[in-house]
Each structure stands twice: as C-alpha cells, then as structure tokens.
Design a protein around this motif. Sequence first.
Motif, PDB file in Angstrom:
ATOM      1  N   GLY A  64      18.579 -60.784-103.217  1.00  0.00           N
ATOM      2  CA  GLY A  64      18.060 -61.270-101.940  1.00  0.00           C
ATOM      3  C   GLY A  64      16.551 -61.378-101.913  1.00  0.00           C
ATOM      4  O   GLY A  64      15.985 -62.235-101.214  1.00  0.00           O
ATOM      5  N   LEU A  65      15.858 -60.527-102.691  1.00  0.00           N
ATOM      6  CA  LEU A  65      14.396 -60.604-102.728  1.00  0.00           C
ATOM      7  C   LEU A  65      13.920 -61.906-103.365  1.00  0.00           C
ATOM      8  O   LEU A  65      12.837 -62.397-103.047  1.00  0.00           O
ATOM      9  N   ASP A  66      14.742 -62.480-104.266  1.00  0.00           N
ATOM     10  CA  ASP A  66      14.409 -63.792-104.836  1.00  0.00           C
ATOM     11  C   ASP A  66      14.416 -64.854-103.734  1.00  0.00           C
ATOM     12  O   ASP A  66      13.592 -65.767-103.735  1.00  0.00           O
ATOM     13  N   LEU A  67      15.356 -64.719-102.800  1.00  0.00           N
ATOM     14  CA  LEU A  67      15.407 -65.667-101.684  1.00  0.00           C
ATOM     15  C   LEU A  67      14.227 -65.451-100.739  1.00  0.00           C
ATOM     16  O   LEU A  67      13.653 -66.410-100.227  1.00  0.00           O
ATOM     17  N   VAL A  68      13.841 -64.187-100.522  1.00  0.00           N
ATOM     18  CA  VAL A  68      12.665 -63.894 -99.697  1.00  0.00           C
ATOM     19  C   VAL A  68      11.448 -64.594-100.286  1.00  0.00           C
ATOM     20  O   VAL A  68      10.690 -65.264 -99.585  1.00  0.00           O
ATOM     21  N   SER A  69      11.271 -64.462-101.594  1.00  0.00           N
ATOM     22  CA  SER A  69      10.143 -65.094-102.281  1.00  0.00           C
ATOM     23  C   SER A  69      10.213 -66.618-102.163  1.00  0.00           C
ATOM     24  O   SER A  69       9.215 -67.276-101.870  1.00  0.00           O
ATOM     25  N   PHE A  70      11.404 -67.193-102.341  1.00  0.00           N
ATOM     26  CA  PHE A  70      11.600 -68.641-102.247  1.00  0.00           C
ATOM     27  C   PHE A  70      11.236 -69.151-100.851  1.00  0.00           C
ATOM     28  O   PHE A  70      10.527 -70.151-100.706  1.00  0.00           O
ATOM     29  N   VAL A  71      11.711 -68.460 -99.817  1.00  0.00           N
ATOM     30  CA  VAL A  71      11.441 -68.873 -98.437  1.00  0.00           C
ATOM     31  C   VAL A  71       9.954 -68.724 -98.113  1.00  0.00           C
ATOM     32  O   VAL A  71       9.338 -69.622 -97.533  1.00  0.00           O
ATOM     33  N   THR A  72       9.368 -67.601 -98.492  1.00  0.00           N
ATOM     34  CA  THR A  72       7.950 -67.353 -98.202  1.00  0.00           C
ATOM     35  C   THR A  72       7.065 -68.409 -98.847  1.00  0.00           C
ATOM     36  O   THR A  72       6.100 -68.875 -98.237  1.00  0.00           O
ATOM     37  N   PRO A  79      11.084 -67.378 -90.672  1.00  0.00           N
ATOM     38  CA  PRO A  79      11.163 -65.928 -90.864  1.00  0.00           C
ATOM     39  C   PRO A  79      12.457 -65.541 -91.578  1.00  0.00           C
ATOM     40  O   PRO A  79      13.502 -66.136 -91.340  1.00  0.00           O
ATOM     41  N   ILE A  80      12.358 -64.556 -92.469  1.00  0.00           N
ATOM     42  CA  ILE A  80      13.527 -64.098 -93.215  1.00  0.00           C
ATOM     43  C   ILE A  80      13.630 -62.587 -93.140  1.00  0.00           C
ATOM     44  O   ILE A  80      12.624 -61.880 -93.221  1.00  0.00           O
ATOM     45  N   ALA A  81      14.860 -62.104 -92.933  1.00  0.00           N
ATOM     46  CA  ALA A  81      15.136 -60.666 -92.891  1.00  0.00           C
ATOM     47  C   ALA A  81      16.147 -60.337 -93.979  1.00  0.00           C
ATOM     48  O   ALA A  81      16.954 -61.187 -94.373  1.00  0.00           O
ATOM     49  N   VAL A  82      16.102 -59.097 -94.457  1.00  0.00           N
ATOM     50  CA  VAL A  82      17.025 -58.641 -95.493  1.00  0.00           C
ATOM     51  C   VAL A  82      18.007 -57.655 -94.874  1.00  0.00           C
ATOM     52  O   VAL A  82      17.612 -56.717 -94.182  1.00  0.00           O
ATOM     53  N   TYR A  86      22.884 -51.187 -99.357  1.00  0.00           N
ATOM     54  CA  TYR A  86      22.378 -50.334-100.431  1.00  0.00           C
ATOM     55  C   TYR A  86      20.863 -50.222-100.366  1.00  0.00           C
ATOM     56  O   TYR A  86      20.168 -50.369-101.360  1.00  0.00           O
ATOM     57  N   GLY A  87      20.340 -49.961 -99.197  1.00  0.00           N
ATOM     58  CA  GLY A  87      18.892 -49.965 -99.016  1.00  0.00           C
ATOM     59  C   GLY A  87      18.208 -48.714 -99.515  1.00  0.00           C
ATOM     60  O   GLY A  87      18.779 -47.638 -99.549  1.00  0.00           O
ATOM     61  N   SER A  88      16.977 -48.889 -99.918  1.00  0.00           N
ATOM     62  CA  SER A  88      16.109 -47.769-100.241  1.00  0.00           C
ATOM     63  C   SER A  88      14.742 -48.075 -99.655  1.00  0.00           C
ATOM     64  O   SER A  88      14.412 -49.236 -99.412  1.00  0.00           O
ATOM     65  N   MET A  89      13.944 -47.046 -99.438  1.00  0.00           N
ATOM     66  CA  MET A  89      12.618 -47.240 -98.861  1.00  0.00           C
ATOM     67  C   MET A  89      11.759 -48.133 -99.757  1.00  0.00           C
ATOM     68  O   MET A  89      11.024 -48.982 -99.269  1.00  0.00           O
ATOM     69  N   GLU A  90      11.877 -47.971-101.083  1.00  0.00           N
ATOM     70  CA  GLU A  90      11.071 -48.769-102.006  1.00  0.00           C
ATOM     71  C   GLU A  90      11.398 -50.256-101.890  1.00  0.00           C
ATOM     72  O   GLU A  90      10.512 -51.105-101.865  1.00  0.00           O
ATOM     73  N   ILE A  91      12.704 -50.562-101.809  1.00  0.00           N
ATOM     74  CA  ILE A  91      13.109 -51.972-101.693  1.00  0.00           C
ATOM     75  C   ILE A  91      12.697 -52.529-100.335  1.00  0.00           C
ATOM     76  O   ILE A  91      12.260 -53.672-100.238  1.00  0.00           O
ATOM     77  N   ALA A  92      12.812 -51.714 -99.297  1.00  0.00           N
ATOM     78  CA  ALA A  92      12.389 -52.161 -97.961  1.00  0.00           C
ATOM     79  C   ALA A  92      10.913 -52.507 -97.961  1.00  0.00           C
ATOM     80  O   ALA A  92      10.504 -53.555 -97.441  1.00  0.00           O
ATOM     81  N   ILE A  93      10.090 -51.654 -98.539  1.00  0.00           N
ATOM     82  CA  ILE A  93       8.643 -51.906 -98.601  1.00  0.00           C
ATOM     83  C   ILE A  93       8.364 -53.156 -99.418  1.00  0.00           C
ATOM     84  O   ILE A  93       7.554 -53.999 -99.032  1.00  0.00           O
ATOM     85  N   GLN A  94       9.072 -53.310-100.539  1.00  0.00           N
ATOM     86  CA  GLN A  94       8.893 -54.501-101.375  1.00  0.00           C
ATOM     87  C   GLN A  94       9.265 -55.766-100.604  1.00  0.00           C
ATOM     88  O   GLN A  94       8.560 -56.769-100.664  1.00  0.00           O
ATOM     89  N   ALA A  95      10.376 -55.724 -99.862  1.00  0.00           N
ATOM     90  CA  ALA A  95      10.809 -56.884 -99.075  1.00  0.00           C
ATOM     91  C   ALA A  95       9.759 -57.253 -98.033  1.00  0.00           C
ATOM     92  O   ALA A  95       9.434 -58.431 -97.845  1.00  0.00           O
ATOM     93  N   LEU A  96       9.208 -56.253 -97.348  1.00  0.00           N
ATOM     94  CA  LEU A  96       8.190 -56.510 -96.330  1.00  0.00           C
ATOM     95  C   LEU A  96       6.924 -57.073 -96.964  1.00  0.00           C
ATOM     96  O   LEU A  96       6.299 -58.001 -96.427  1.00  0.00           O
ATOM     97  N   MET A  98       6.763 -58.842 -99.617  1.00  0.00           N
ATOM     98  CA  MET A  98       7.052 -60.199-100.094  1.00  0.00           C
ATOM     99  C   MET A  98       7.127 -61.208 -98.951  1.00  0.00           C
ATOM    100  O   MET A  98       7.184 -62.406 -99.194  1.00  0.00           O
ATOM    101  N   GLY A  99       7.160 -60.706 -97.706  1.00  0.00           N
ATOM    102  CA  GLY A  99       7.149 -61.628 -96.577  1.00  0.00           C
ATOM    103  C   GLY A  99       8.315 -61.520 -95.629  1.00  0.00           C
ATOM    104  O   GLY A  99       8.368 -62.235 -94.632  1.00  0.00           O
ATOM    105  N   ALA A 100       9.288 -60.650 -95.914  1.00  0.00           N
ATOM    106  CA  ALA A 100      10.392 -60.449 -94.974  1.00  0.00           C
ATOM    107  C   ALA A 100       9.841 -59.799 -93.711  1.00  0.00           C
ATOM    108  O   ALA A 100       8.922 -58.984 -93.779  1.00  0.00           O
ATOM    109  N   PHE A 101      10.370 -60.170 -92.552  1.00  0.00           N
ATOM    110  CA  PHE A 101       9.860 -59.580 -91.317  1.00  0.00           C
ATOM    111  C   PHE A 101      10.620 -58.313 -90.945  1.00  0.00           C
ATOM    112  O   PHE A 101      10.162 -57.530 -90.120  1.00  0.00           O
ATOM    113  N   ASP A 102      11.794 -58.092 -91.571  1.00  0.00           N
ATOM    114  CA  ASP A 102      12.546 -56.867 -91.278  1.00  0.00           C
ATOM    115  C   ASP A 102      13.517 -56.590 -92.412  1.00  0.00           C
ATOM    116  O   ASP A 102      13.871 -57.479 -93.186  1.00  0.00           O
ATOM    117  N   PHE A 103      13.950 -55.337 -92.488  1.00  0.00           N
ATOM    118  CA  PHE A 103      14.898 -54.860 -93.486  1.00  0.00           C
ATOM    119  C   PHE A 103      15.917 -54.023 -92.734  1.00  0.00           C
ATOM    120  O   PHE A 103      15.566 -53.004 -92.147  1.00  0.00           O
TER     121      PHE A 103
END
Length: 193
Positions: A64-72, A79-82, A86-96, A98-103
């Motif tokens: 999904g982070l590849d899609l975040v990057s593609f959209v951004t 706006p894109i949300a993830v 299977y969330g983790s704090m590290e992935i949430a921070i990375q998603a934000l 990269m341009g995601a507005f929420d996780f």
Amino acid sequence: MGTLHSSVLFVDDEIDLCTLMQMTLAKIGITTDTAHTLSQARNKLVRKHYDACITDLNLPDGHGLDLVSFVTQNFPQTPIAVLTAYGSMEIAIQALKMGAFDFVSKPINQQHLYQLMQKALNIPSEGTSTEEQERIENKLLIGHSKAIQQLKLSIKKIARSQAPVFIMGESGTGKEVVAHLLHHLSNRQQGPF
C-alpha cells in the motif's frame, strides 16, 4: 454528516469489505470504486479523478505504501489514507511521511469511517461553510503566486493529518500565519489554538 456527492477509490483484496465500504459510503452520497490489486488501483487513478483514496497495506501484487507514493507523486491533490490489520508505529510514520493523511487500523467502524471521509474530503466542521473557510484562508495567507498556491495546497494536506507539524523559517516569514491556518483547516479547529 450530510450528503457529499464525492468519489472515492477503495483498494483492498477483500471483496466483501469493498462491498461493505461501497454500501456504507453510498448512504452519505459517496460513490466508491474498488480495486483489489495495486495495478488495478493505478489504472483506475490514471483514468478517473477521485476526491480521495483509501488503501490496504498488504495487496496481492505490492504494498500500500507504493500506492501512497504513486498518488503523492502523480495526484498530489488526492488525499490518501492507509487502512491495515497489521499496523506498526514505524509503518504509520513512514506512511505519513510519504504523504498519507491518516493511518487507520482494521476493523474500522462506521463512525470512524465517516470521520475519515470528513478529513479526506476536507469537510468543514458544523457551522463552517466551505466558502467561509476559503475566505479565511485568503484573508490569512495573501497571494496568488505559484509558490503561495503550492503552500496552500500543502497546508490543506497537512491539516487533514494527525501527524505533528514543525514549522521553521526566518523571522517575519509567516510561520504564525501558517500555524493559524493549519489549526483553522484541521478537525481540531473548535479547540484552543
């Protein structure tokens, strides 16, 4: 929340969840297209404008982070949300970053989904019209240059996010103006600045 008449792309390989999202969002006037893979999502985003996108993290043909990057990179105004089980704090921070507005963690209930849509579609809080928001935005941040327009776009994207914001610049460059505008455009606008 009233009827919105917006279009959202929901990306998840769980077909039942996609159907449920379509039915739930249809109740508030949001048309939801679905994609079950990363490649389907990219194809749909290229062919049609969406007001927002929600993607699962784990997709059969990618992340999904590849899609975040593609959209951004290709659709910065979408706006894109993830959404993930299977969330983790590290992935949430990375998603934000990269341009995601929420996780958001699965399962997501109806109220949380509506709040997510309110943030994604930048729907003003009760009692504030979109026209009033634009008037205040233009009053606080004056200018029509390309740089100012890009700054306004960035502020709107950041205001949707729950991520902390650090504003820096030399004295007199407008840091406080940006901070006030961020607060005004956020879902926390009814709270103290």
